[in-house]
Write a protein that holds these residues in place. Structure first.
Motif, short mmCIF file in Angstrom:
data_model
loop_
_atom_site.label_atom_id
_atom_site.label_comp_id
_atom_site.label_asym_id
_atom_site.label_seq_id
_atom_site.Cartn_x
_atom_site.Cartn_y
_atom_site.Cartn_z
N ALA A 97 45.96 16.82 18.83
CA ALA A 97 46.39 15.47 19.22
C ALA A 97 45.98 14.45 18.18
O ALA A 97 46.74 13.52 17.87
CB ALA A 97 45.80 15.11 20.58
N GLU A 98 44.79 14.58 17.61
CA GLU A 98 44.34 13.63 16.58
C GLU A 98 45.22 13.70 15.34
O GLU A 98 45.43 12.70 14.66
CB GLU A 98 42.88 13.91 16.21
N GLN A 99 45.74 14.89 15.05
CA GLN A 99 46.64 15.03 13.90
C GLN A 99 48.02 14.44 14.18
O GLN A 99 48.64 13.83 13.32
CB GLN A 99 46.80 16.52 13.54
N VAL A 100 48.49 14.61 15.42
CA VAL A 100 49.89 14.28 15.75
C VAL A 100 50.09 12.82 16.15
O VAL A 100 51.12 12.22 15.81
CB VAL A 100 50.38 15.22 16.88
N LYS A 101 49.14 12.23 16.87
CA LYS A 101 49.34 10.90 17.46
C LYS A 101 49.77 9.81 16.47
O LYS A 101 50.58 8.96 16.83
CB LYS A 101 48.08 10.47 18.22
N PRO A 102 49.26 9.80 15.23
CA PRO A 102 49.73 8.76 14.29
C PRO A 102 51.22 8.87 13.95
O PRO A 102 51.78 7.92 13.40
CB PRO A 102 48.86 8.99 13.05
N PRO A 106 54.52 6.33 21.57
CA PRO A 106 54.23 6.46 23.00
C PRO A 106 55.48 6.23 23.85
O PRO A 106 56.31 5.37 23.54
CB PRO A 106 53.17 5.37 23.25
N ASP A 107 55.62 7.01 24.90
CA ASP A 107 56.71 6.93 25.88
C ASP A 107 58.07 7.36 25.33
O ASP A 107 59.07 7.32 26.05
CB ASP A 107 56.84 5.51 26.46
N LYS A 108 58.12 7.77 24.06
CA LYS A 108 59.38 8.26 23.52
C LYS A 108 59.62 9.69 23.98
O LYS A 108 58.68 10.45 24.25
CB LYS A 108 59.36 8.21 21.98
N LYS A 109 60.88 10.09 24.08
CA LYS A 109 61.23 11.44 24.49
C LYS A 109 61.31 12.37 23.27
O LYS A 109 61.94 12.04 22.27
CB LYS A 109 62.57 11.46 25.23
N TYR A 110 60.65 13.51 23.38
CA TYR A 110 60.65 14.50 22.30
C TYR A 110 61.02 15.87 22.88
O TYR A 110 60.87 16.13 24.07
CB TYR A 110 59.27 14.60 21.65
N SER A 111 61.49 16.74 21.99
CA SER A 111 61.76 18.12 22.37
C SER A 111 60.48 18.93 22.22
O SER A 111 59.68 18.69 21.31
CB SER A 111 62.86 18.72 21.49
N PHE A 112 60.30 19.90 23.11
CA PHE A 112 59.13 20.77 23.06
C PHE A 112 59.57 22.22 23.17
O PHE A 112 60.61 22.53 23.77
CB PHE A 112 58.15 20.44 24.19
N TYR A 145 48.97 34.86 21.84
CA TYR A 145 48.71 33.44 22.09
C TYR A 145 49.99 32.74 22.56
O TYR A 145 51.07 32.98 22.01
CB TYR A 145 48.19 32.76 20.82
N ALA A 146 49.83 31.90 23.57
CA ALA A 146 50.92 31.01 23.99
C ALA A 146 50.78 29.72 23.20
O ALA A 146 49.69 29.13 23.14
CB ALA A 146 50.83 30.73 25.49
N THR A 147 51.85 29.29 22.56
CA THR A 147 51.81 28.10 21.71
C THR A 147 52.84 27.08 22.18
O THR A 147 53.91 27.45 22.68
CB THR A 147 52.10 28.46 20.24
N CYS A 148 52.50 25.81 22.00
CA CYS A 148 53.42 24.73 22.37
C CYS A 148 53.63 23.83 21.16
O CYS A 148 52.66 23.46 20.47
CB CYS A 148 52.86 23.92 23.53
N TYR A 149 54.90 23.50 20.88
CA TYR A 149 55.25 22.70 19.71
C TYR A 149 55.97 21.43 20.14
O TYR A 149 56.77 21.44 21.07
CB TYR A 149 56.18 23.48 18.77
N LEU A 150 55.69 20.35 19.41
CA LEU A 150 56.47 19.12 19.53
C LEU A 150 57.45 19.11 18.37
O LEU A 150 57.05 19.26 17.21
CB LEU A 150 55.55 17.90 19.48
N ILE A 151 58.74 18.95 18.68
CA ILE A 151 59.79 18.97 17.65
C ILE A 151 60.41 17.59 17.57
O ILE A 151 60.96 17.08 18.54
CB ILE A 151 60.85 20.04 17.97
N THR A 158 52.25 21.73 16.05
CA THR A 158 51.59 22.49 17.10
C THR A 158 50.72 21.54 17.90
O THR A 158 49.94 20.78 17.33
CB THR A 158 50.72 23.61 16.49
N ILE A 159 50.81 21.59 19.23
CA ILE A 159 50.00 20.68 20.05
C ILE A 159 49.08 21.44 21.00
O ILE A 159 48.26 20.82 21.69
CB ILE A 159 50.88 19.70 20.86
N GLY A 160 49.19 22.76 21.06
CA GLY A 160 48.30 23.52 21.93
C GLY A 160 48.43 25.01 21.73
O GLY A 160 49.53 25.52 21.47
N ILE A 161 47.29 25.72 21.81
CA ILE A 161 47.28 27.18 21.71
C ILE A 161 46.36 27.73 22.80
O ILE A 161 45.22 27.28 22.94
CB ILE A 161 46.74 27.67 20.35
N ILE A 162 46.86 28.70 23.56
CA ILE A 162 46.06 29.32 24.61
C ILE A 162 46.09 30.83 24.41
O ILE A 162 47.17 31.42 24.29
CB ILE A 162 46.61 29.00 26.01
#
Length: 385
Positions: A97-102, A106-112, A145-151, A158-162
């Motif tokens: 999140a620290e890498q991606v947020k800049p 906020p509140d914009k729609k993105y594909s995941f 690993y399950a991974t989640c991406y913001l496109i 990458t925004i999460g890895i479990i």
């Protein structure tokens, strides 16, 4: 009234050296993965060594060099044992999140996109984190690993890895990723998931959360096969009713494509997707195709992954997080410093800063930092033919 022209400010150019490529990644690890080290080795140094392994795709054993200041192999392995896998699961998305947020609004729609990635494992099938799967690379055992991406257009973060475990269901990963997306403060334009996520629990969860989604259908059973015998692209209704569960009404988008010698194939190709929020099959198919762009992330990750034969899931998981942190940061540097100055949409000059260039600059810095010699002193000056 005279209109004044606004002049753009030329902030000049800067030199992107190895320290600027590596230190932000190490800083994130140092901040979110606390280490208690009782030796001359510091946590900062420890994470720099692990980042070096990833950059050069080395193991702890192979990075050891006579005359270098790299901590001993035993010391590094001892400190790796202190890593807590539960804590990594808790904090990994905070680092991303620290890498991606800049770079997001906020509140914009993105594909995941949600996917599963496997790391081959050749040891005994013991523990909750070694899972079975389809045979690949001469094994059917994996650390998965399950991974989640913001496109966002051509940007993929990458925004999460479990780590996949025997104690978790697919629905658990989906719920966790939905929470991570909420914490980012953005909205879901569409959530694309792998075919494995086509289950009653996942479909029901996404419908309840009112999240637009596209998930390929598993073509099983006579009813589904009969339903897909159509003459053109269309949207259909299907009731999923597994034994012991309430019937679930799904919208199925069926897209038919003529291959026309594409990939040396001809004939008709039918793709079926379980969807919510979409009614145009062609649009559904094109939107899902963008998900395949994350495959390049896996290829890049495989070139920046430390080598290990460790059976400890926390070591494998930490190495996976580091490799994706490196990849994320390379993408952020591209969009920060290598955007072509022109009117219209932002375009990256990819030739100026390829991933290999990023790794080369980073490794040059790490070599100087740890005083890794370029040569090796021979045992004698006598040669034997």
């Amino acid at each position: 009234m005279v209109k004044t022209k606004h002049k753009s400010k030329n902030i000049g150019f800067c030199t992107l050296d190895g320290a600027k490529c590596i230190n932000p990644i190490v800083k994130l690890l140092f901040k979110h993965v606390p280490m208690s080290i009782r030796s001359s080795q510091t946590p900062n140094q420890f994470f720099k060594v692990l980042t070096s392994l990833a950059i050069q795709k080395l193991s702890i054993h192979s990075i050891q060099r006579p005359g270098s200041s790299i901590p001993s192999e035993n010391s590094l392995h001892h400190n790796l044992k202190k890593i807590d896998i539960g804590q990594l699961e808790t904090v990994n998305h905070l680092m991303f999140a620290e890498q991606v947020k800049p770079f997001i609004i906020p509140d914009k729609k993105y594909s995941f996109a949600i996917d599963l990635t496997d790391d081959p494992y050749y040891g005994e099938k013991k523990g909750d984190y070694v899972v079975g799967g389809k045979r690949k690379a001469s094994t059917n055992r994996f650390f998965s690993y399950a991974t989640c991406y913001l496109i966002d257009g051509k940007r993929k973060f990458t925004i999460g890895i479990i780590p996949k475990s025997k104690n978790l269901l697919l629905i658990d990963y989906v719920i966790t990723f939905i929470k991570i997306i909420d914490e980012l403060g953005v909205k879901v334009k569409v959530l694309c998931a792998d075919r494995e996520f086509y289950t009653h629990a996942v479909m029901s969860c996404l419908q309840s959360a009112k999240i637009p989604f596209i998930v390929p259908v598993k073509v099983q059973g006579k009813r589904m096969k009969k339903l897909l015998k159509v003459q053109k692209s269309c949207c259909l209704e299907y009731v999923m009713s597994p034994q012991g569960k309430e019937p679930l009404r799904l919208n199925i988008a069926v897209c038919m494509n003529y291959l026309k010698s594409k990939k040396s194939k001809n004939g008709l190709e039918i793709h079926a997707f379980s969807v919510s929020g979409f009614t145009d099959p062609k649009k559904v198919s094109k939107m899902y195709e963008r998900r395949f762009s994350i495959e390049s992330s896996y290829r890049i990750r495989n070139t920046s992954k430390p080598r290990t034969s460790s059976k400890k899931p926390q070591v494998r998981y930490l190495y996976t997080i580091i490799s994706f942190l490196i990849q994320n940061y390379w993408v952020t540097l591209q969009w920060k410093y290598f955007v072509i100055r022109q009117k219209g949409p932002k375009i990256i000059d990819e030739d100026k800063f390829r991933f290999d260039t990023f790794k080369m600059i980073s490794w040059s810095y790490l070599k100087r930092l740890f005083r890794i010699p370029d040569g090796v002193v021979t045992l004698s000056n006598i040669t034997y033919d």
